[in-house]
Design a protein around this motif. Structure first.
Motif, short mmCIF file in Angstrom:
data_model
loop_
_atom_site.label_atom_id
_atom_site.label_comp_id
_atom_site.label_asym_id
_atom_site.label_seq_id
_atom_site.Cartn_x
_atom_site.Cartn_y
_atom_site.Cartn_z
N ARG A 194 0.93 -1.30 -0.05
CA ARG A 194 -0.02 -0.11 -0.01
C ARG A 194 0.81 1.11 0.07
O ARG A 194 0.43 2.32 -0.55
N GLU A 195 2.12 1.20 0.91
CA GLU A 195 2.82 2.32 0.96
C GLU A 195 3.63 2.71 -0.13
O GLU A 195 4.00 3.63 -0.93
N HIS A 196 4.20 1.53 -1.07
CA HIS A 196 5.25 1.91 -2.10
C HIS A 196 5.09 1.37 -3.45
O HIS A 196 5.63 1.59 -4.34
N ARG A 197 3.61 0.71 -3.60
CA ARG A 197 3.25 0.29 -4.85
C ARG A 197 1.83 0.61 -5.27
O ARG A 197 0.86 -0.25 -5.37
N PRO A 198 1.39 1.89 -5.21
CA PRO A 198 0.08 2.17 -5.39
C PRO A 198 -0.62 1.60 -6.63
O PRO A 198 -1.52 1.43 -6.57
N GLU A 199 0.25 1.45 -7.71
CA GLU A 199 -0.28 0.66 -9.00
C GLU A 199 -0.94 -0.72 -8.69
O GLU A 199 -1.60 -1.04 -9.36
N VAL A 200 -0.47 -1.13 -7.72
CA VAL A 200 -1.01 -2.75 -7.43
C VAL A 200 -2.45 -2.45 -6.81
O VAL A 200 -3.60 -3.24 -7.12
N ALA A 201 -2.43 -1.55 -5.92
CA ALA A 201 -3.92 -1.17 -5.51
C ALA A 201 -4.84 -0.84 -6.42
O ALA A 201 -5.97 -1.04 -6.68
N PRO A 226 0.83 -13.68 -4.66
CA PRO A 226 0.96 -13.93 -6.27
C PRO A 226 0.90 -12.45 -6.97
O PRO A 226 1.47 -12.22 -7.95
N VAL A 227 0.16 -11.61 -6.35
CA VAL A 227 -0.09 -10.03 -6.68
C VAL A 227 1.04 -9.19 -6.11
O VAL A 227 1.84 -8.41 -7.04
N GLU A 228 1.45 -9.30 -5.08
CA GLU A 228 2.27 -8.41 -4.33
C GLU A 228 3.71 -8.71 -4.46
O GLU A 228 4.75 -8.06 -4.48
#
Length: 272
Positions: free
Chosen positions: A167-174, A252-254
């Protein structure tokens, strides 16, 4: 039942988490498909799989499975997967599941243990829901049917699905995960919630499985934390525990690189 398939080698069937679809496995798929035939179904009512059990949403053919829409259960979802394995002429596979996919995987293991050569459980649990958790699922199912899922389901679930690091470092995943959640049909979301609410305890199934088993958990998972993973490993005669740093409920996503690194040698050791 709609599914995505790629690669060649050991047949590896991966069942997705709630409330997304088979596309959640794509980051891991591309890291395994030189070693495995990766098959990722959309579970009943989600992604492109119809709620009535037909091949794809909107299709007219009827499912051969006698258990259908009015009886939500992980056993129905497992029967769908077994039907797919028959269609693909796969007598035995390595079976994996993340979160809800883990519930379905253990239901399949209960129904047809001879079809499972190896078991991969990712951020899931063997215990049934508490009364409060079950009530929350049933309330969410009712709300999805009444109001749809837009504007609340992703907002409610994302803080728990993803670890703090993501959440803090990969906003594109969210953002990608929000799109996946928002793409799910409300009736399928409701069906899945009711199916999970009624699932049985599965420790007995794990204790009886004598094949190789790997349990993967994100160290930052607050839904099914490492303690739940350790309980499953303790029950599995040949269980192996892997905790992944910097990941929450969806490794698998993170953390697909880290997950592939531990899965590849384990997968290579299994004779299907």
């Amino acid at each position: 039942m709609h599914y995505i398939e790629s690669g060649a080698g050991t047949p590896l069937v991966l069942l997705h988490a709630f409330p997304v679809d088979a596309r959640m496995w794509n980051p891991l798929r591309v890291r395994l498909e030189d070693q495995a035939r990766v098959i990722t179904p959309d579970q009943r009512g989600l992604g492109e799989s119809s709620l009535d059990g037909s091949t794809a949403r909107g299709a007219q053919e009827e499912s051969a499975a006698p258990l259908t829409v009015d009886r939500p259960s992980v056993e129905v979802a497992a029967a769908d997967v077994l039907e797919l394995l028959d269609k693909l002429e796969l007598p035995r596979v390595v079976l994996g599941g993340c979160s809800m996919g883990g519930y379905v995987a253990t239901a399949l293991l209960r129904a047809a243990p001879h079809r499972v050569a190896g078991l991969l459980l990712v951020d899931t649990k063997a215990r049934v829901d508490t009364d409060e958790q079950r009530t929350n699922r049933l309330n969410a199912a009712t709300r999805a049917e009444r109001d749809g899922i837009s504007g609340w389901l992703a907002d409610n679930m994302l803080p728990n699905l993803l670890g703090a690091t993501t959440r803090e470092h990969r906003p594109e995943v969210a953002e990608e995960l929000t799109s996946l959640i928002e793409a799910q049909p409300a009736d399928g979301v409701a069906w899945a919630q009711r199916a999970m609410a009624e699932r049985p305890d599965s420790f007995d199934v794990l204790r009886s499985f004598d094949g190789p088993a790997m349990v993967v958990v994100g160290k930052e998972d607050t839904i099914t934390p490492p303690t739940a993973a350790r309980e499953m490993v303790d029950a599995l005669p040949r269980g192996e525990l892997v905790e992944l740093a910097g990941s929450g409920h969806l490794p698998p996503v993170e953390a697909p690189d880290a997950m592939a690194e531990v899965v590849r040698p384990w997968l290579a050791s299994i004779d299907v």
